[in-house]
Write a protein that holds these residues in place. Structure first.
Motif, mmCIF file in Angstrom:
data_model
loop_
_atom_site.group_PDB
_atom_site.id
_atom_site.type_symbol
_atom_site.label_atom_id
_atom_site.label_comp_id
_atom_site.label_asym_id
_atom_site.label_seq_id
_atom_site.Cartn_x
_atom_site.Cartn_y
_atom_site.Cartn_z
ATOM 1 N N ILE A 356 0.838 -1.204 0.000
ATOM 2 C CA ILE A 356 0.000 0.000 0.000
ATOM 3 C C ILE A 356 0.871 1.252 0.000
ATOM 4 O O ILE A 356 0.544 2.261 -0.638
ATOM 5 C CB ILE A 356 -0.955 -0.020 1.209
ATOM 6 N N GLN A 357 1.996 1.196 0.697
ATOM 7 C CA GLN A 357 2.882 2.358 0.769
ATOM 8 C C GLN A 357 3.723 2.513 -0.492
ATOM 9 O O GLN A 357 4.059 3.628 -0.881
ATOM 10 C CB GLN A 357 3.811 2.229 1.983
ATOM 11 N N THR A 358 4.090 1.397 -1.126
ATOM 12 C CA THR A 358 5.043 1.460 -2.231
ATOM 13 C C THR A 358 4.398 1.399 -3.611
ATOM 14 O O THR A 358 5.046 1.785 -4.581
ATOM 15 C CB THR A 358 6.034 0.290 -2.132
ATOM 16 N N SER A 359 3.179 0.929 -3.735
ATOM 17 C CA SER A 359 2.493 0.541 -4.969
ATOM 18 C C SER A 359 2.830 -0.924 -5.255
ATOM 19 O O SER A 359 3.905 -1.423 -4.860
ATOM 20 C CB SER A 359 2.842 1.424 -6.174
ATOM 21 N N LEU A 360 1.946 -1.619 -5.955
ATOM 22 C CA LEU A 360 2.033 -3.069 -6.074
ATOM 23 C C LEU A 360 3.272 -3.519 -6.848
ATOM 24 O O LEU A 360 4.041 -4.362 -6.383
ATOM 25 C CB LEU A 360 0.769 -3.606 -6.753
ATOM 26 N N ILE A 361 3.494 -2.946 -8.035
ATOM 27 C CA ILE A 361 4.618 -3.400 -8.873
ATOM 28 C C ILE A 361 5.943 -3.120 -8.192
ATOM 29 O O ILE A 361 6.828 -3.992 -8.112
ATOM 30 C CB ILE A 361 4.551 -2.732 -10.255
ATOM 31 N N THR A 362 6.111 -1.896 -7.669
ATOM 32 C CA THR A 362 7.352 -1.553 -6.975
ATOM 33 C C THR A 362 7.568 -2.458 -5.773
ATOM 34 O O THR A 362 8.686 -2.920 -5.509
ATOM 35 C CB THR A 362 7.310 -0.087 -6.528
ATOM 36 N N GLY A 363 6.492 -2.744 -5.036
ATOM 37 C CA GLY A 363 6.617 -3.605 -3.872
ATOM 38 C C GLY A 363 7.012 -5.026 -4.226
ATOM 39 O O GLY A 363 7.856 -5.630 -3.553
ATOM 40 N N LEU A 364 6.395 -5.574 -5.274
ATOM 41 C CA LEU A 364 6.727 -6.940 -5.683
ATOM 42 C C LEU A 364 8.183 -7.056 -6.119
ATOM 43 O O LEU A 364 8.901 -7.982 -5.710
ATOM 44 C CB LEU A 364 5.803 -7.379 -6.822
ATOM 45 N N VAL A 365 8.633 -6.111 -6.949
ATOM 46 C CA VAL A 365 10.020 -6.159 -7.419
ATOM 47 C C VAL A 365 10.982 -6.005 -6.248
ATOM 48 O O VAL A 365 11.975 -6.741 -6.123
ATOM 49 C CB VAL A 365 10.253 -5.060 -8.476
ATOM 50 N N GLY A 366 10.698 -5.040 -5.364
ATOM 51 C CA GLY A 366 11.577 -4.840 -4.221
ATOM 52 C C GLY A 366 11.614 -6.039 -3.294
ATOM 53 O O GLY A 366 12.680 -6.440 -2.803
ATOM 54 N N PHE A 367 10.453 -6.650 -3.045
ATOM 55 C CA PHE A 367 10.391 -7.816 -2.172
ATOM 56 C C PHE A 367 11.203 -8.968 -2.749
ATOM 57 O O PHE A 367 11.985 -9.623 -2.038
ATOM 58 C CB PHE A 367 8.929 -8.227 -1.978
ATOM 59 N N LEU A 368 11.038 -9.240 -4.035
ATOM 60 C CA LEU A 368 11.757 -10.349 -4.661
ATOM 61 C C LEU A 368 13.263 -10.101 -4.657
ATOM 62 O O LEU A 368 14.053 -11.024 -4.393
ATOM 63 C CB LEU A 368 11.254 -10.558 -6.088
ATOM 64 N N LEU A 369 13.672 -8.867 -4.927
ATOM 65 C CA LEU A 369 15.105 -8.571 -4.935
ATOM 66 C C LEU A 369 15.716 -8.746 -3.555
ATOM 67 O O LEU A 369 16.779 -9.365 -3.398
ATOM 68 C CB LEU A 369 15.334 -7.136 -5.437
ATOM 69 N N VAL A 370 15.062 -8.199 -2.543
ATOM 70 C CA VAL A 370 15.612 -8.274 -1.186
ATOM 71 C C VAL A 370 15.642 -9.718 -0.692
ATOM 72 O O VAL A 370 16.652 -10.179 -0.142
ATOM 73 C CB VAL A 370 14.791 -7.381 -0.227
ATOM 74 N N VAL A 371 14.554 -10.458 -0.873
ATOM 75 C CA VAL A 371 14.498 -11.837 -0.376
ATOM 76 C C VAL A 371 15.488 -12.725 -1.122
ATOM 77 O O VAL A 371 16.188 -13.554 -0.508
ATOM 78 C CB VAL A 371 13.063 -12.389 -0.488
ATOM 79 N N ALA A 372 15.582 -12.564 -2.442
ATOM 80 C CA ALA A 372 16.521 -13.397 -3.208
ATOM 81 C C ALA A 372 17.966 -13.122 -2.789
ATOM 82 O O ALA A 372 18.750 -14.061 -2.562
ATOM 83 C CB ALA A 372 16.337 -13.130 -4.700
ATOM 84 N N THR A 373 18.316 -11.856 -2.660
ATOM 85 C CA THR A 373 19.676 -11.522 -2.224
ATOM 86 C C THR A 373 19.922 -11.981 -0.791
ATOM 87 O O THR A 373 20.997 -12.487 -0.456
ATOM 88 C CB THR A 373 19.903 -10.002 -2.337
ATOM 89 N N GLY A 374 18.908 -11.804 0.077
ATOM 90 C CA GLY A 374 19.057 -12.237 1.460
ATOM 91 C C GLY A 374 19.227 -13.743 1.586
ATOM 92 O O GLY A 374 19.999 -14.223 2.427
ATOM 93 N N LEU A 375 18.520 -14.518 0.766
ATOM 94 C CA LEU A 375 18.663 -15.976 0.803
ATOM 95 C C LEU A 375 20.067 -16.401 0.396
ATOM 96 O O LEU A 375 20.639 -17.344 0.967
ATOM 97 C CB LEU A 375 17.629 -16.625 -0.119
ATOM 98 N N TYR A 376 20.628 -15.693 -0.581
ATOM 99 C CA TYR A 376 21.993 -16.037 -1.015
ATOM 100 C C TYR A 376 22.997 -15.775 0.117
ATOM 101 O O TYR A 376 23.866 -16.608 0.398
ATOM 102 C CB TYR A 376 22.354 -15.217 -2.245
ATOM 103 N N ILE A 377 22.836 -14.635 0.780
ATOM 104 C CA ILE A 377 23.755 -14.313 1.880
ATOM 105 C C ILE A 377 23.491 -15.218 3.081
ATOM 106 O O ILE A 377 24.422 -15.624 3.781
ATOM 107 C CB ILE A 377 23.609 -12.822 2.255
ATOM 108 N N ARG A 378 22.220 -15.545 3.322
ATOM 109 C CA ARG A 378 21.894 -16.457 4.429
ATOM 110 C C ARG A 378 22.508 -17.834 4.213
ATOM 111 O O ARG A 378 22.931 -18.502 5.163
ATOM 112 C CB ARG A 378 20.378 -16.558 4.562
#
Length: 511
Positions: A356-378
């Motif tokens: 709701i704060q970011t807009s749907l497309i921006t939120g989806l892209v940001g979520f996928l980028l952060v989680v994918a990068t975080g999983l690699y570092i984890r």
């Protein structure tokens, strides 16, 4: 169902019935008695704006003067009020509308409140203001020469005062920055708006710096935006100002209410120091057939249990909080009746709030980028054999670093939408990365994709439900809806049948 099972569920049925009757009664009562419309759209828009003035009193007499909004194109001030215990408050409508607080003695940190109800209308409510006098201005060298050259270039490509102003602002917002512009930016910095006013006065163009409030529903602790008002004869026009990187100050392009229109100080405090002013606002849809703003604020009986009686800043907070049961209802429907698996029970609701704060497309892209990068570092951290708490802490720090990195990169590339990634709840993202990493180790990538995809699907559906204007209107204006939602959740909680996704597993029995 046996009689024993029916007797065990009787209290549940009674509770559900009580909740449904109570919620329906409160909704109908509020609609008929206070004329709050049930349908979104058959209304008029009213903005409730609250200004919070804070300062430190020195112990003696205190006098505070604050600019007030006045009638203007598209907006009509319906009602004004103030909250100032121990202070005298007067609304002055002489040369310029102002609110003045005064007291014989005060010490310590002080808080004063001003509230206005502003109707959005199509009426031309602005009274044209007289142009200010042209004042003499001068600068030391080499700034005087740079200003003269910039003005000469803008003047040669303009036809009137308005086009001259556009040409001047365009030169400061251009990507190809000239040497003179860079010199002025370096010297004046945050004082550029005042410099533009002085440059227009040097060109014999009446201008003043005014301040507007960007109207964004549910925002808290907002500041005023500087704008440039320019006169051409008896008419005037307001211009947006570019910031240091060339963008407009009104990035979101939301409507703007002119709070101070005459170039006077917004806030003047005598007898105090360290003063500031912040604004909170909320949008309401009220009946077009009755003065609902007056009814909601003046009638405080038990059945008129309304969020509208709270200060604006708290109203804006509750407008979001009251949407959480809707998102939780969506999660219950999808998990219990459909059978969708999610990573965490109500994590999708928090992700939907971020959308709701970011807009749907921006939120989806940001979520996928952060989680994918975080999983690699984890995955790298798992090789270090760390304890749980230090590992989670390391993941949190890593997520903050990832979000900071993506924000800086998007800003450098000119992708301003990428800055909204900071709205994501970092602790939730860290736990999501940790849970998915453990799930990957125990169940494999297929289960991670299943739960991750289910979480995103649930978050998107919850986002659509929570961002719908009709849903937001009902949840904020009818507190009885919370009882109805609770009754539905209890009914879903008593379901013991097959989930939709399980029917495929047992379809062979049907054959």
């Amino acid at each position: 169902m046996s009689s024993r099972q029916s007797s065990l569920r009787l209290p549940l049925y009674v509770l559900v019935a009580v909740l449904l009757i109570t919620g329906t009664f409160l909704i109908v009562h509020r609609h008929w008695v206070y004329e709050v419309p049930l349908m979104y759209g058959e209304t008029q828009t009213i903005w409730s704006v609250e200004a919070r003035v804070e300062f430190t009193a020195s112990g003696g007499p205190v006098k505070v003067s604050m600019a007030r909004p006045s009638a203007q194109d598209g907006y009509t001030v319906l009602k004004e009020a103030g909250a100032s215990p121990g202070y005298g408050l007067n609304f002055i409508d002489e040369e310029e509308p102002r609110a003045e607080w005064s007291v014989r003695g005060a010490s310590g940190r002080q808080e004063l409140f001003y509230r206005a109800e502003i109707l959005v209308s199509q009426n031309q409510g602005r009274t044209e203001l007289p142009a200010p006098g042209i004042r003499p201005v001068s600068w030391p060298e080499p700034y005087a020469a740079a200003i003269s050259e910039v003005l000469a270039q803008a003047y040669s490509t303009s036809a009137d005062n308005y086009s001259l102003t556009r040409e001047l602002l365009k030169r400061f917002s251009s990507d190809e920055v000239a040497q003179n512009i860079e010199l002025l930016r370096t010297q004046f910095g945050d004082k550029l708006p005042e410099l533009w006013v002085d440059m227009l006065h040097k060109a014999r163009v009446p201008a003043s710096l005014v301040y507007g409030l960007e109207l964004r529903d549910g925002r808290r602790r907002q500041s005023l935006i500087p704008l440039l008002r320019v006169w051409d004869g008896d008419d005037s026009q307001v211009f947006e100002l570019p910031v240091s990187d060339g963008r407009s100050v009104l990035v979101g392009k939301h409507p703007v209410l002119l709070w101070e229109q005459r170039g006077a100080p917004v806030l003047d405090v005598l007898g105090g120091t360290d003063s500031n002013i912040r604004f909170s606002m909320i949008r309401r849809e009220e009946s077009t057939y009755a003065n609902i703003a007056e009814n909601l604020s003046s009638q405080h009986d038990f059945l008129n249990f309304s969020i509208h009686s709270l200060p604006i800043e708290e109203q804006a907070m509750f407008q979001t909080i009251l949407l959480l049961p809707i998102g939780a209802l969506v999660v219950c429907l999808l998990r219990v009746l459909v059978g969708i698996k999610t990573s965490g029970t109500f994590m999708p609701v928090l992700i939907a709030l971020a959308f709701i704060q970011t807009s749907l497309i921006t939120g989806l892209v940001g979520f996928l980028l952060v989680v994918a990068t975080g999983l690699y570092i984890r995955g790298f951290l798992s090789r270090l054999n760390l304890l749980l708490v230090p590992r989670i802490t390391a993941v949190i720090i890593t997520v903050i670093a990832i979000i900071s990195l993506f924000s800086v990169l998007s800003y450098k590339l000119g992708l301003t939408e990428g800055l909204k990634i900071t709205f994501f709840p970092m602790i939730i993202l860290s736990w999501t990365i940790e849970r998915m990493s453990i799930l990957w180790e125990e169940e494999g990538g297929r289960e991670v994709m299943k739960q991750g995809g289910g979480s995103l699907l649930t978050a998107v559906l919850a986002y659509w439900a929570m961002s719908d204007p009709w849903v937001r209107h009902l949840t904020f204006n009818f507190i009885g809806l919370q009882f109805v939602v609770l009754a539905l959740v209890l009914m879903i909680g008593s379901y013991t049948g097959y989930r939709l996704l399980e029917l495929k597993r047992f379809s062979v029995f049907g054959k």
